[in-house]
Design a protein around this motif. Sequence first.
Motif, PDB file in Angstrom:
ATOM      1  N   LEU A  93       0.819  -1.202   0.000  1.00 25.49           N
ATOM      2  CA  LEU A  93       0.000   0.000   0.000  1.00 25.49           C
ATOM      3  C   LEU A  93       0.858   1.259   0.000  1.00 25.49           C
ATOM      4  O   LEU A  93       0.557   2.229  -0.702  1.00 25.49           O
ATOM      5  CB  LEU A  93      -0.945  -0.012   1.202  1.00 25.49           C
ATOM      6  CG  LEU A  93      -2.028  -1.089   1.135  1.00 25.49           C
ATOM      7  CD1 LEU A  93      -2.635  -1.334   2.513  1.00 25.49           C
ATOM      8  CD2 LEU A  93      -3.115  -0.718   0.128  1.00 25.49           C
ATOM      9  N   GLU A  94       1.952   1.237   0.761  1.00 25.71           N
ATOM     10  CA  GLU A  94       2.858   2.392   0.785  1.00 25.71           C
ATOM     11  C   GLU A  94       3.505   2.617  -0.573  1.00 25.71           C
ATOM     12  O   GLU A  94       3.832   3.755  -0.938  1.00 25.71           O
ATOM     13  CB  GLU A  94       3.934   2.179   1.848  1.00 25.71           C
ATOM     14  CG  GLU A  94       3.428   2.312   3.277  1.00 25.71           C
ATOM     15  CD  GLU A  94       4.466   1.893   4.299  1.00 25.71           C
ATOM     16  OE1 GLU A  94       5.619   1.575   3.889  1.00 25.71           O
ATOM     17  OE2 GLU A  94       4.147   1.870   5.504  1.00 25.71           O
ATOM     18  N   GLN A  95       3.701   1.534  -1.323  1.00 27.04           N
ATOM     19  CA  GLN A  95       4.330   1.635  -2.638  1.00 27.04           C
ATOM     20  C   GLN A  95       3.336   1.927  -3.759  1.00 27.04           C
ATOM     21  O   GLN A  95       3.717   2.042  -4.919  1.00 27.04           O
ATOM     22  CB  GLN A  95       5.089   0.338  -2.951  1.00 27.04           C
ATOM     23  CG  GLN A  95       6.197   0.009  -1.967  1.00 27.04           C
ATOM     24  CD  GLN A  95       7.244   1.101  -1.880  1.00 27.04           C
ATOM     25  OE1 GLN A  95       7.698   1.595  -2.903  1.00 27.04           O
ATOM     26  NE2 GLN A  95       7.619   1.477  -0.679  1.00 27.04           N
ATOM     27  N   GLY A  96       2.053   2.016  -3.423  1.00 30.51           N
ATOM     28  CA  GLY A  96       1.066   2.367  -4.422  1.00 30.51           C
ATOM     29  C   GLY A  96       0.391   1.191  -5.094  1.00 30.51           C
ATOM     30  O   GLY A  96      -0.153   1.330  -6.198  1.00 30.51           O
ATOM     31  N   TYR A  97       0.400   0.035  -4.449  1.00 31.26           N
ATOM     32  CA  TYR A  97      -0.259  -1.151  -4.986  1.00 31.26           C
ATOM     33  C   TYR A  97      -1.559  -1.426  -4.227  1.00 31.26           C
ATOM     34  O   TYR A  97      -1.681  -1.094  -3.035  1.00 31.26           O
ATOM     35  CB  TYR A  97       0.632  -2.386  -4.848  1.00 31.26           C
ATOM     36  CG  TYR A  97       1.855  -2.393  -5.729  1.00 31.26           C
ATOM     37  CD1 TYR A  97       1.800  -2.856  -7.036  1.00 31.26           C
ATOM     38  CD2 TYR A  97       3.074  -1.946  -5.243  1.00 31.26           C
ATOM     39  CE1 TYR A  97       2.930  -2.874  -7.843  1.00 31.26           C
ATOM     40  CE2 TYR A  97       4.219  -1.947  -6.035  1.00 31.26           C
ATOM     41  CZ  TYR A  97       4.139  -2.414  -7.337  1.00 31.26           C
ATOM     42  OH  TYR A  97       5.260  -2.434  -8.134  1.00 31.26           O
ATOM     43  N   VAL A  98      -2.493  -2.062  -4.891  1.00 29.05           N
ATOM     44  CA  VAL A  98      -3.652  -2.663  -4.226  1.00 29.05           C
ATOM     45  C   VAL A  98      -3.161  -3.952  -3.580  1.00 29.05           C
ATOM     46  O   VAL A  98      -2.501  -4.760  -4.241  1.00 29.05           O
ATOM     47  CB  VAL A  98      -4.772  -2.973  -5.234  1.00 29.05           C
ATOM     48  CG1 VAL A  98      -5.917  -3.732  -4.564  1.00 29.05           C
ATOM     49  CG2 VAL A  98      -5.272  -1.698  -5.900  1.00 29.05           C
ATOM     50  N   SER A  99      -3.443  -4.147  -2.298  1.00 29.34           N
ATOM     51  CA  SER A  99      -2.995  -5.357  -1.596  1.00 29.34           C
ATOM     52  C   SER A  99      -4.126  -6.373  -1.507  1.00 29.34           C
ATOM     53  O   SER A  99      -5.274  -6.011  -1.248  1.00 29.34           O
ATOM     54  CB  SER A  99      -2.491  -5.024  -0.186  1.00 29.34           C
ATOM     55  OG  SER A  99      -3.558  -4.616   0.655  1.00 29.34           O
ATOM     56  N   VAL A 100      -3.786  -7.629  -1.745  1.00 24.36           N
ATOM     57  CA  VAL A 100      -4.739  -8.735  -1.618  1.00 24.36           C
ATOM     58  C   VAL A 100      -4.113  -9.769  -0.698  1.00 24.36           C
ATOM     59  O   VAL A 100      -3.056 -10.337  -1.009  1.00 24.36           O
ATOM     60  CB  VAL A 100      -5.063  -9.380  -2.976  1.00 24.36           C
ATOM     61  CG1 VAL A 100      -6.059 -10.528  -2.783  1.00 24.36           C
ATOM     62  CG2 VAL A 100      -5.612  -8.351  -3.947  1.00 24.36           C
ATOM     63  N   VAL A 101      -4.744  -9.991   0.454  1.00 20.38           N
ATOM     64  CA  VAL A 101      -4.254 -10.954   1.440  1.00 20.38           C
ATOM     65  C   VAL A 101      -5.289 -12.057   1.623  1.00 20.38           C
ATOM     66  O   VAL A 101      -6.429 -11.767   1.993  1.00 20.38           O
ATOM     67  CB  VAL A 101      -3.974 -10.281   2.803  1.00 20.38           C
ATOM     68  CG1 VAL A 101      -3.510 -11.309   3.831  1.00 20.38           C
ATOM     69  CG2 VAL A 101      -2.940  -9.169   2.651  1.00 20.38           C
ATOM     70  N   PRO A 102      -4.912 -13.315   1.362  1.00 21.48           N
ATOM     71  CA  PRO A 102      -5.821 -14.416   1.696  1.00 21.48           C
ATOM     72  C   PRO A 102      -5.754 -14.666   3.196  1.00 21.48           C
ATOM     73  O   PRO A 102      -4.674 -14.852   3.757  1.00 21.48           O
ATOM     74  CB  PRO A 102      -5.244 -15.593   0.900  1.00 21.48           C
ATOM     75  CG  PRO A 102      -3.792 -15.270   0.744  1.00 21.48           C
ATOM     76  CD  PRO A 102      -3.663 -13.781   0.751  1.00 21.48           C
TER      77      PRO A 102
END
Length: 258
Positions: A228-237
């Motif tokens: 998130l800090e790097q500008g990505y959408v995060s997906v965590v299972p």
Amino acid sequence: MTEKPLILVTNDDGISAPGIRTLISIMNTIGEVVVVAPDSPQSGMGHAITLDSTLYAERVYMDDGPQIEYSCSGTPADCVKLAIRELLDRKPDLCVSGINHGSNSSINVIYSGTMSAAIEAGIEGIPAIGFSLLDYTWNAHFETSKTYVKTITEQLLNNGLPNDIVLNVNIPNILKEDIKGIKICRQAKANWVEEFDKRKTPQGKDYYWLSGKFVNLDGGEDTDEWALEQGYVSVVPIQFDLTAHQFIKTLKTWNLHD
């Protein structure tokens, strides 16, 4: 799937929140939508359920969309339970929760009503996703979220999920053109360092306001916080089996016998 998927939509910010209205509009392009959501904000309720008071669900008409909607007096977990047991005529093919106003990354998943609704669906064997945008304001700009919400939802419907796993999706609060893509991550080791602001009522009785700051203790570059800090959408299972399987063998060496 020969018929449109039945999609249960819920949240913890309340049925009128802009986040869930955005989510409903996206889901209407994918399947048949039924909304069962709290009638008022339920943020931070975690997996609370209503046991000692009456529970209400009222059919409502919020806009001119094709969805069927119910406003529920209970918690997000109540909404999912009531939807499955009473309000739907068949088991949903998918449950989506959100779009939450604010982050549900790392340890926030424990406290989140948004994610608890998704987890409740997962417990019932329903594939589920919780979506959150890292903007706590009521008038948050959800336009950026739409493409990613739809892509992830369609991929889940195409590929399925293992039993007992749900997805926790967080979207950075930046312009769409600045988002670098989607990262599959693990949950960062982080926590809140909390403080209580102690005050007194005019009658001299103590009361408290909870405050604090979020501390990321994890330097890994494979975590949701890093993404998130790097500008990505995060997906965590995430999984709701809380057993520390790696400790069972050690625990068996303890002298626990009479």
